[in-house]
Scaffold this motif. Structure first.
Motif, PDB file in Angstrom:
ATOM      1  N   GLU A 141     -11.786 106.410   3.743  1.00 19.64           N
ATOM      2  CA  GLU A 141     -10.581 105.694   4.145  1.00 19.64           C
ATOM      3  C   GLU A 141      -9.396 106.553   3.708  1.00 19.64           C
TER       4      GLU A 141
ATOM      5  N   HIS B 233      -5.469 106.987   3.100  1.00 25.34           N
ATOM      6  CA  HIS B 233      -4.299 106.137   2.862  1.00 25.34           C
ATOM      7  C   HIS B 233      -3.012 106.889   3.200  1.00 25.34           C
TER       8      HIS B 233
ATOM      9  N   GLY C 183       1.931 102.018   6.590  1.00 23.99           N
ATOM     10  CA  GLY C 183       1.004 101.732   7.682  1.00 23.99           C
ATOM     11  C   GLY C 183      -0.408 101.588   7.180  1.00 23.99           C
ATOM     12  N   PRO C 184      -1.292 101.163   8.077  1.00 22.30           N
ATOM     13  CA  PRO C 184      -2.679 100.917   7.684  1.00 22.30           C
ATOM     14  C   PRO C 184      -3.435 102.225   7.415  1.00 22.30           C
ATOM     15  N   SER C 185      -4.486 102.123   6.601  1.00 21.76           N
ATOM     16  CA  SER C 185      -5.334 103.291   6.334  1.00 21.76           C
ATOM     17  C   SER C 185      -6.088 103.675   7.607  1.00 21.76           C
ATOM     18  N   SER C 186      -6.507 104.937   7.671  1.00 23.91           N
ATOM     19  CA  SER C 186      -7.352 105.383   8.791  1.00 23.91           C
ATOM     20  C   SER C 186      -8.777 105.504   8.278  1.00 23.91           C
TER      21      SER C 186
END
Ligand SMILES: Cc1cc2nc3c(=O)[nH]c(=O)nc-3n(C[C@H](O)[C@H](O)[C@H](O)COP(=O)(O)OP(=O)(O)OC[C@H]3O[C@@H](n4cnc5c(N)ncnc54)[C@H](O)[C@@H]3O)c2cc1C
Length: 191
Positions: A130, A132, A136-139
């Motif tokens: 994951e 960070h 924004g959201p994690s990828s």
């Protein structure tokens, strides 16, 4: 395979384009607001050009550059070439860094490069990683590649104690100047 690459410099972009060729679903995260290159020119040797040929951009890269012949000089400034020196082995192509990075970004696909995205860290899980980012959201990725430069945060997190150490005592200033009436036979540009 879903692959996240941190850094849209020369290394991140070349890696992204190469992995796309073998089917990776690539996203590049870059904290700068644009794809840019620090520095003026970069010398590319045959191994780099072979890779660009594989990416299908070898000819475009060659068109944007100039070939440079390397020479050595004795203390009096007289050009010298040792016996057996084969100039073709040391000839390289000098290309403008911004143009090269722009071409690579287009090859990767601009829609795969997320600009203004600062990576703050990552968490490894058994099946994925994951990544960070500051806002924004994690990828989620199967593979994370740190191509975030000499002061790489990814490398520092993965290998504690591996942070780059600034070299002390020496400095280099580089610049581009118009060519003039240089001595013939010196390290020279050839169109
Ligand atoms: C003076 C000089 C001359 C050189 N000449 C040559 C040469 O002639 N030929 C040659 O082959 N090599 C040369 N090199 C080496 C070459 O320039 C480098 O190896 C190469 O540019 C490194 O590219 P990179 O993509 O790894 O790093 P960078 O170009 O530094 O790119 C890293 C990218 O990561 C981004 N980034 C960093 N941290 C984060 C983060 N946390 N989140 C998101 N993005 C992040 C940065 O914004 C940047 O865009 C030279 C180097 C120097 C200093």
């Amino acid at each position: 395979m879903r692959t996240v690459i941190v850094g849209a410099g020369l290394v991140g972009l070349t890696t992204a384009a190469s992995l796309r060729l073998i089917g990776h679903d690539v996203t590049v995260l870059e904290h700068a607001p644009e794809v840019r290159a620090v520095g003026a020119g970069i010398g590319l040797w045959p191994n780099a050009l072979r890779e660009f040929d594989k990416l299908g951009i070898g000819d475009a890269v060659r068109r944007m550059g100039d070939t440079v012949d390397a020479w050595f000089f004795d203390a009096a400034g007289k050009p010298e070439r040792a016996d057996g020196y084969d100039p073709s082995r040391y000839r390289f192509l000098m290309v403008p860094r911004p143009g090269l990075n722009t071409l690579l970004a287009e090859t990767v696909g601009l829609e795969r490069i997320r600009l203004g995205t600062h990576v703050t860290g990552f968490t490894e899980h058994d099946t994925h990683v994951e990544v960070h980012v500051s806002d924004g959201p994690s990828s989620r990725a199967d593979l994370l590649i740190g191509a975030d430069g000499v002061y790489s945060d990814v490398r520092a997190a993965l290998v504690p104690g591996s942070s780059a150490v600034e070299h002390e005592g020496n400095r280099v200033w580089r610049a581009m100047v118009p060519s003039g009436d240089e001595r013939p036979g010196t390290t020279s540009w050839r169109r």
